[in-house]
Write a protein that holds these residues in place. Sequence first.
Motif, PDB file in Angstrom:
ATOM      1  N   ALA A 201      13.100 -91.220  37.608  1.00 37.64           N
ATOM      2  CA  ALA A 201      13.074 -92.654  37.351  1.00 37.64           C
ATOM      3  C   ALA A 201      11.658 -93.052  37.010  1.00 37.64           C
ATOM      4  O   ALA A 201      11.006 -93.770  37.733  1.00 37.64           O
ATOM      5  N   PRO A 202      11.112 -92.527  35.893  1.00 34.41           N
ATOM      6  CA  PRO A 202       9.726 -92.803  35.560  1.00 34.41           C
ATOM      7  C   PRO A 202       9.518 -94.247  35.169  1.00 34.41           C
ATOM      8  O   PRO A 202      10.428 -94.905  34.677  1.00 34.41           O
ATOM      9  N   GLY A 203       8.304 -94.748  35.360  1.00 32.61           N
ATOM     10  CA  GLY A 203       8.024 -96.144  35.081  1.00 32.61           C
ATOM     11  C   GLY A 203       7.675 -96.380  33.634  1.00 32.61           C
ATOM     12  O   GLY A 203       6.555 -96.724  33.315  1.00 32.61           O
ATOM     13  N   LEU A 204       8.629 -96.217  32.729  1.00 36.90           N
ATOM     14  CA  LEU A 204       8.357 -96.400  31.325  1.00 36.90           C
ATOM     15  C   LEU A 204       9.145 -97.609  30.825  1.00 36.90           C
ATOM     16  O   LEU A 204       9.379 -98.530  31.587  1.00 36.90           O
ATOM     17  N   ARG A 205       9.581 -97.636  29.586  1.00 34.52           N
ATOM     18  CA  ARG A 205      10.193 -98.846  29.039  1.00 34.52           C
ATOM     19  C   ARG A 205      11.683 -98.960  29.356  1.00 34.52           C
ATOM     20  O   ARG A 205      12.063 -99.436  30.387  1.00 34.52           O
ATOM     21  N   ASN A 206      12.547 -98.494  28.467  1.00 35.23           N
ATOM     22  CA  ASN A 206      13.983 -98.583  28.713  1.00 35.23           C
ATOM     23  C   ASN A 206      14.543 -97.178  28.853  1.00 35.23           C
ATOM     24  O   ASN A 206      14.241 -96.299  28.051  1.00 35.23           O
ATOM     25  N   TYR A 207      15.363 -96.969  29.861  1.00 42.15           N
ATOM     26  CA  TYR A 207      15.930 -95.640  30.011  1.00 42.15           C
ATOM     27  C   TYR A 207      17.374 -95.711  30.476  1.00 42.15           C
ATOM     28  O   TYR A 207      17.798 -96.664  31.120  1.00 42.15           O
ATOM     29  N   VAL A 208      18.107 -94.646  30.138  1.00 47.01           N
ATOM     30  CA  VAL A 208      19.547 -94.589  30.393  1.00 47.01           C
ATOM     31  C   VAL A 208      19.873 -93.248  31.043  1.00 47.01           C
ATOM     32  O   VAL A 208      19.575 -92.191  30.487  1.00 47.01           O
ATOM     33  N   PHE A 209      20.494 -93.314  32.231  1.00 46.41           N
ATOM     34  CA  PHE A 209      20.992 -92.126  32.907  1.00 46.41           C
ATOM     35  C   PHE A 209      22.510 -92.076  32.715  1.00 46.41           C
ATOM     36  O   PHE A 209      23.210 -92.991  33.152  1.00 46.41           O
ATOM     37  N   ARG A 210      23.008 -91.017  32.110  1.00 47.65           N
ATOM     38  CA  ARG A 210      24.450 -90.866  31.929  1.00 47.65           C
ATOM     39  C   ARG A 210      24.959 -89.794  32.886  1.00 47.65           C
ATOM     40  O   ARG A 210      24.484 -88.658  32.868  1.00 47.65           O
ATOM     41  N   GLY A 211      25.901 -90.192  33.726  1.00 47.76           N
ATOM     42  CA  GLY A 211      26.451 -89.267  34.701  1.00 47.76           C
ATOM     43  C   GLY A 211      27.945 -89.075  34.526  1.00 47.76           C
ATOM     44  O   GLY A 211      28.568 -89.663  33.626  1.00 47.76           O
ATOM     45  N   SER A 212      28.535 -88.275  35.402  1.00 53.43           N
ATOM     46  CA  SER A 212      29.964 -87.987  35.317  1.00 53.43           C
ATOM     47  C   SER A 212      30.818 -89.171  35.745  1.00 53.43           C
ATOM     48  O   SER A 212      31.992 -89.267  35.369  1.00 53.43           O
ATOM     49  N   LYS A 213      30.249 -90.111  36.524  1.00 55.14           N
ATOM     50  CA  LYS A 213      31.004 -91.247  37.039  1.00 55.14           C
ATOM     51  C   LYS A 213      30.593 -92.589  36.434  1.00 55.14           C
ATOM     52  O   LYS A 213      31.387 -93.535  36.410  1.00 55.14           O
ATOM     53  N   ALA A 214      29.338 -92.686  35.971  1.00 56.92           N
ATOM     54  CA  ALA A 214      28.842 -93.979  35.474  1.00 56.92           C
ATOM     55  C   ALA A 214      27.573 -93.771  34.667  1.00 56.92           C
ATOM     56  O   ALA A 214      26.968 -92.692  34.684  1.00 56.92           O
ATOM     57  N   THR A 215      27.180 -94.839  33.964  1.00 57.38           N
ATOM     58  CA  THR A 215      25.921 -94.856  33.212  1.00 57.38           C
ATOM     59  C   THR A 215      25.011 -95.925  33.817  1.00 57.38           C
ATOM     60  O   THR A 215      25.433 -97.068  34.027  1.00 57.38           O
ATOM     61  N   LEU A 216      23.785 -95.550  34.101  1.00 59.92           N
ATOM     62  CA  LEU A 216      22.801 -96.455  34.684  1.00 59.92           C
ATOM     63  C   LEU A 216      21.722 -96.738  33.645  1.00 59.92           C
ATOM     64  O   LEU A 216      21.098 -95.820  33.118  1.00 59.92           O
ATOM     65  N   THR A 217      21.515 -98.032  33.353  1.00 57.41           N
ATOM     66  CA  THR A 217      20.516 -98.444  32.371  1.00 57.41           C
ATOM     67  C   THR A 217      19.501 -99.368  33.028  1.00 57.41           C
ATOM     68  O   THR A 217      19.882-100.292  33.752  1.00 57.41           O
ATOM     69  N   VAL A 218      18.231 -99.124  32.773  1.00 53.43           N
ATOM     70  CA  VAL A 218      17.181-100.025  33.231  1.00 53.43           C
ATOM     71  C   VAL A 218      16.407-100.491  32.007  1.00 53.43           C
ATOM     72  O   VAL A 218      15.909 -99.676  31.233  1.00 53.43           O
ATOM     73  N   GLU A 219      16.342-101.802  31.822  1.00 53.08           N
ATOM     74  CA  GLU A 219      15.690-102.384  30.651  1.00 53.08           C
ATOM     75  C   GLU A 219      14.534-103.274  31.072  1.00 53.08           C
ATOM     76  O   GLU A 219      14.630-104.020  32.048  1.00 53.08           O
TER      77      GLU A 219
END
Length: 306
Positions: A201-219
């Motif tokens: 979870a690096p402190g950069l701009r926008n990132y998306v974690f795609r997993g087997s159960k859900a997708t996590l987006t931080v903008e």
Amino acid sequence: MSDKVHNIALLGAGLFATGAHLPNIAAASPPFVLKAVYSRSSASAVSLAEAALAHPSLPNPLPTYFDVASEGVTATSAGNYDDLLARKDIETVVVCLPIPVQPSVIEKAWKAGKNVISEKPVAPTVGDAKKLIELWEKEYKPKGLNWIICEQYPFEESFEKARQLIADGKIGELRTFHLDVSVHMPAVGTFNISYAAESSAPGLRNYVFRGSKATLTVEMVGVTARKLTLAPTAGSGEETTVLEFDGDAIRAEFAAFASALVEGVESERAKDVDAKSGPRAALRDLEIIEKALNSGESGQWETLEA
């Protein structure tokens, strides 16, 4: 927090030094006490000391150190960088200088017995970073000297929440991580990164974690505002969760750093800071950037090793 104070010096007079470091050092004062400022030229050192006047919690006047006298600039010199390092009352230097010059400045500070807070990336290249980290771990960390890398944002609330959601299995097995990032490299500018990852979870701009159960987006939706969206996989029957955060990531960092330095290298706070903002944590972020550039040039996938 303890009533103890911790004396520091700020090195560097660029936009980030004046716009981010100074106000957040001020916000963490006490326990931080800014005892001096340094920049290579007298013009930039004076501008840094003048910028500090905007923050009432910082001392006034501040001793000003520089190596080169600028033509047409009247400045009273307290000495050069070596003279600053010779001061017994200064415990930590905060380094906000161009990345190519940071390693030599950092090593010199360690030799003088100072803790270091420096800018990301940890060094210009992964190879340089590994050498510097190994030197610190072998020679200076055993002497009780801290090395902290700032502007990674691990103490910012939205990133903490993202890390927690991943650790708690809310997205299932992490499959891929996509990152849109603006980097401090004029020749590169903005680029996209996609890679398979264990967790991050690096402190950069926008990132998306795609997993087997859900997708996590931080903008990033503003200077300090961030939006976190947890979207379950289609057909799961779960509802999408949206969380909004507004907090200064660098301010949170400096508050944590101040606590760690005051409480000492063996404290739980210091160990937490080292795990999240130590050089080993920063090395992986640098490797991501370096290998993204290599991958873009070669067209081949790169494997993370750090």
